[in-house]
Write a protein that holds these residues in place. Structure first.
Motif, PDB file in Angstrom:
ATOM      1  N   VAL A  25      27.580  83.524  33.037  1.00 15.26           N
ATOM      2  CA  VAL A  25      26.248  83.726  32.460  1.00 15.26           C
ATOM      3  C   VAL A  25      26.404  84.512  31.162  1.00 15.26           C
ATOM      4  CG1 VAL A  25      23.959  84.719  32.806  1.00 15.26           C
ATOM      5  CG2 VAL A  25      25.193  83.757  34.759  1.00 15.26           C
ATOM      6  N   SER A  26      25.969  83.918  30.059  1.00 21.13           N
ATOM      7  CA  SER A  26      26.103  84.609  28.774  1.00 21.13           C
ATOM      8  C   SER A  26      24.733  84.924  28.190  1.00 21.13           C
ATOM      9  CB  SER A  26      26.938  83.787  27.794  1.00 21.13           C
ATOM     10  OG  SER A  26      26.313  82.553  27.541  1.00 21.13           O
ATOM     11  N   VAL A  27      24.750  85.937  27.330  1.00 24.82           N
ATOM     12  CA  VAL A  27      23.538  86.426  26.679  1.00 24.82           C
ATOM     13  C   VAL A  27      23.822  86.514  25.180  1.00 24.82           C
ATOM     14  CG1 VAL A  27      21.913  88.366  26.523  1.00 24.82           C
ATOM     15  CG2 VAL A  27      22.971  87.803  28.727  1.00 24.82           C
ATOM     16  N   ARG A  28      22.905  86.000  24.389  1.00 29.11           N
ATOM     17  CA  ARG A  28      23.044  86.100  22.935  1.00 29.11           C
ATOM     18  C   ARG A  28      22.751  87.545  22.538  1.00 29.11           C
ATOM     19  NH1 ARG A  28      23.507  82.310  19.676  1.00 29.11           N
ATOM     20  NH2 ARG A  28      22.472  80.758  20.965  1.00 29.11           N
ATOM     21  N   ILE A  29      23.718  88.167  21.862  1.00 31.88           N
ATOM     22  CA  ILE A  29      23.516  89.552  21.422  1.00 31.88           C
ATOM     23  C   ILE A  29      23.250  89.638  19.921  1.00 31.88           C
ATOM     24  CG2 ILE A  29      24.817  90.567  23.328  1.00 31.88           C
ATOM     25  CD1 ILE A  29      27.113  90.957  21.259  1.00 31.88           C
ATOM     26  N   SER A  30      23.611  88.584  19.212  1.00 33.83           N
ATOM     27  CA  SER A  30      23.323  88.477  17.786  1.00 33.83           C
ATOM     28  C   SER A  30      23.528  87.011  17.418  1.00 33.83           C
ATOM     29  CB  SER A  30      24.243  89.396  16.973  1.00 33.83           C
ATOM     30  OG  SER A  30      25.579  88.964  17.063  1.00 33.83           O
ATOM     31  N   PRO A  31      23.083  86.609  16.244  1.00 25.62           N
ATOM     32  CA  PRO A  31      23.300  85.212  15.849  1.00 25.62           C
ATOM     33  C   PRO A  31      24.786  84.859  15.902  1.00 25.62           C
ATOM     34  CG  PRO A  31      21.766  86.277  14.347  1.00 25.62           C
ATOM     35  CD  PRO A  31      22.322  87.359  15.238  1.00 25.62           C
ATOM     36  N   GLY A  32      25.097  83.852  16.662  1.00 21.13           N
ATOM     37  CA  GLY A  32      26.475  83.393  16.755  1.00 21.13           C
ATOM     38  C   GLY A  32      27.362  84.190  17.686  1.00 21.13           C
ATOM     39  N   ARG A  33      26.821  85.160  18.402  1.00 23.55           N
ATOM     40  CA  ARG A  33      27.652  85.985  19.290  1.00 23.55           C
ATOM     41  C   ARG A  33      27.002  86.120  20.656  1.00 23.55           C
ATOM     42  NH1 ARG A  33      30.081  91.744  19.331  1.00 23.55           N
ATOM     43  NH2 ARG A  33      31.782  91.310  20.762  1.00 23.55           N
ATOM     44  N   LYS A  34      27.793  85.849  21.681  1.00 21.08           N
ATOM     45  CA  LYS A  34      27.329  85.977  23.062  1.00 21.08           C
ATOM     46  C   LYS A  34      28.319  86.820  23.848  1.00 21.08           C
ATOM     47  CE  LYS A  34      25.053  81.475  23.377  1.00 21.08           C
ATOM     48  NZ  LYS A  34      25.010  80.217  24.126  1.00 21.08           N
ATOM     49  N   LEU A  35      27.814  87.508  24.855  1.00 24.18           N
ATOM     50  CA  LEU A  35      28.648  88.214  25.824  1.00 24.18           C
ATOM     51  C   LEU A  35      28.201  87.799  27.224  1.00 24.18           C
ATOM     52  CD1 LEU A  35      28.835  91.856  24.396  1.00 24.18           C
ATOM     53  CD2 LEU A  35      30.665  90.154  24.462  1.00 24.18           C
ATOM     54  N   THR A  36      29.121  87.873  28.161  1.00 19.66           N
ATOM     55  CA  THR A  36      28.751  87.543  29.531  1.00 19.66           C
ATOM     56  C   THR A  36      28.009  88.721  30.171  1.00 19.66           C
ATOM     57  OG1 THR A  36      30.752  88.406  30.600  1.00 19.66           O
ATOM     58  CG2 THR A  36      30.843  86.123  29.755  1.00 19.66           C
ATOM     59  N   VAL A  37      27.273  88.426  31.205  1.00 20.27           N
ATOM     60  CA  VAL A  37      26.584  89.483  31.951  1.00 20.27           C
ATOM     61  C   VAL A  37      27.610  90.473  32.494  1.00 20.27           C
ATOM     62  CG1 VAL A  37      25.223  89.950  34.030  1.00 20.27           C
ATOM     63  CG2 VAL A  37      24.529  88.126  32.478  1.00 20.27           C
ATOM     64  N   LEU A  38      28.756  89.972  32.916  1.00 20.04           N
ATOM     65  CA  LEU A  38      29.799  90.861  33.425  1.00 20.04           C
ATOM     66  C   LEU A  38      30.292  91.803  32.323  1.00 20.04           C
ATOM     67  CD1 LEU A  38      31.530  91.602  35.887  1.00 20.04           C
ATOM     68  CD2 LEU A  38      33.241  90.002  35.014  1.00 20.04           C
ATOM     69  N   ASP A  39      30.525  91.276  31.126  1.00 26.34           N
ATOM     70  CA  ASP A  39      30.961  92.128  30.011  1.00 26.34           C
ATOM     71  C   ASP A  39      29.899  93.167  29.663  1.00 26.34           C
ATOM     72  OD1 ASP A  39      33.429  90.872  29.747  1.00 26.34           O
ATOM     73  OD2 ASP A  39      32.700  89.455  28.238  1.00 26.34           O
ATOM     74  N   LEU A  40      28.644  92.768  29.691  1.00 24.09           N
ATOM     75  CA  LEU A  40      27.549  93.705  29.391  1.00 24.09           C
ATOM     76  C   LEU A  40      27.456  94.796  30.455  1.00 24.09           C
ATOM     77  CD1 LEU A  40      24.913  91.103  28.188  1.00 24.09           C
ATOM     78  CD2 LEU A  40      25.959  92.899  26.770  1.00 24.09           C
ATOM     79  N   LEU A  41      27.619  94.415  31.711  1.00 30.86           N
ATOM     80  CA  LEU A  41      27.597  95.409  32.796  1.00 30.86           C
ATOM     81  C   LEU A  41      28.744  96.404  32.631  1.00 30.86           C
ATOM     82  CD1 LEU A  41      26.446  96.462  35.498  1.00 30.86           C
ATOM     83  CD2 LEU A  41      27.930  94.783  36.644  1.00 30.86           C
ATOM     84  N   LYS A  42      29.932  95.901  32.337  1.00 30.44           N
ATOM     85  CA  LYS A  42      31.088  96.781  32.117  1.00 30.44           C
ATOM     86  C   LYS A  42      30.856  97.693  30.909  1.00 30.44           C
ATOM     87  CE  LYS A  42      34.748  93.733  33.875  1.00 30.44           C
ATOM     88  NZ  LYS A  42      35.920  92.935  33.446  1.00 30.44           N
ATOM     89  N   ALA A  43      30.277  97.139  29.847  1.00 29.09           N
ATOM     90  CA  ALA A  43      30.022  97.944  28.648  1.00 29.09           C
ATOM     91  C   ALA A  43      28.993  99.034  28.939  1.00 29.09           C
ATOM     92  CB  ALA A  43      29.542  97.047  27.510  1.00 29.09           C
ATOM     93  N   TRP A  44      27.923  98.714  29.623  1.00 24.77           N
ATOM     94  CA  TRP A  44      26.903  99.710  29.983  1.00 24.77           C
ATOM     95  C   TRP A  44      27.536 100.801  30.838  1.00 24.77           C
ATOM     96  CZ3 TRP A  44      22.890 102.214  28.718  1.00 24.77           C
ATOM     97  CH2 TRP A  44      22.008 102.784  29.637  1.00 24.77           C
ATOM     98  N   HIS A  45      28.319 100.406  31.808  1.00 23.75           N
ATOM     99  CA  HIS A  45      29.003 101.353  32.688  1.00 23.75           C
ATOM    100  C   HIS A  45      29.923 102.267  31.876  1.00 23.75           C
ATOM    101  CE1 HIS A  45      32.348 102.305  35.624  1.00 23.75           C
ATOM    102  NE2 HIS A  45      31.297 102.814  36.230  1.00 23.75           N
ATOM    103  N   GLY A  46      30.738 101.685  31.011  1.00 29.69           N
ATOM    104  CA  GLY A  46      31.662 102.473  30.200  1.00 29.69           C
ATOM    105  C   GLY A  46      30.952 103.436  29.267  1.00 29.69           C
ATOM    106  N   HIS A  47      29.875 102.984  28.651  1.00 28.58           N
ATOM    107  CA  HIS A  47      29.106 103.856  27.757  1.00 28.58           C
ATOM    108  C   HIS A  47      28.494 105.019  28.528  1.00 28.58           C
ATOM    109  CE1 HIS A  47      29.515 100.740  24.727  1.00 28.58           C
ATOM    110  NE2 HIS A  47      28.923 101.526  23.844  1.00 28.58           N
TER     111      HIS A  47
END
Length: 155
Positions: A25-47
């Motif tokens: 599952v990916s999410v557009r974070i900016s034009p031309g750039r997507k991250l997966t929900v898993l990557d976003l969860l890991k990033a939120w956790h790390g931050h």
């Protein structure tokens, strides 16, 4: 946080099948750039872990994160919120448990931001469901920087 620690944390909440589904599952974070929900969860956790760890540090450290890093993390959380809507219902409960763990940590070192510093710096326009935009660290380098910025805003 190293990827090993992140993996161990994830394993407390998500089975391998859930992790694979979140990677799809990916999410557009900016034009031309997507991250997966898993990557976003890991990033939120790390931050969140880093913000929590830096609460007691002096502002003078060159590696200490500031208010703009905090705003970037809130934007990550907003992207994650959008991605949750796309997650397979079979993995949703596990994802919400993992996210609840991170959000709980975030709540513990933040408080209601009555002056809405993060929202003002972000430009506003966030939905009421994005409660994290209404939070600010209680103490620490980010709070001190936010208080300095606050003094520059008209009342």
């Amino acid at each position: 946080m190293n990827s090993s620690g992140s993996g161990e944390w994830l394993e407390c909440f998500l089975a391998d099948v859930d992790i694979r589904r979140l990677e799809d599952v990916s999410v557009r974070i900016s034009p031309g750039r997507k991250l997966t929900v898993l990557d976003l969860l890991k990033a939120w956790h790390g931050h969140v872990l880093r913000f929590e760890a830096e609460v007691g540090l002096p502002d003078s450290g060159r590696t200490v994160w500031g208010v703009w890093d905090f705003i970037a993390a809130l934007a990550i959380r907003s992207c994650l919120s959008r991605g949750i809507k796309k997650v397979d219902p079979d993995s949703l409960e596990m994802l919400k448990r993992a996210l609840g763990d991170v959000d709980s940590k975030f709540m513990k070192f933040t408080e209601n931001d009555e002056f809405e510093i993060a929202l003002r710096l972000d430009g506003g326009g966030r939905s009421d469901d994005e409660w994290w935009w209404g939070r600010i660290p209680r103490v620490g380098p980010i709070r001190r920087e936010a208080d300095q910025i606050k003094s520059a805003f008209p009342d």
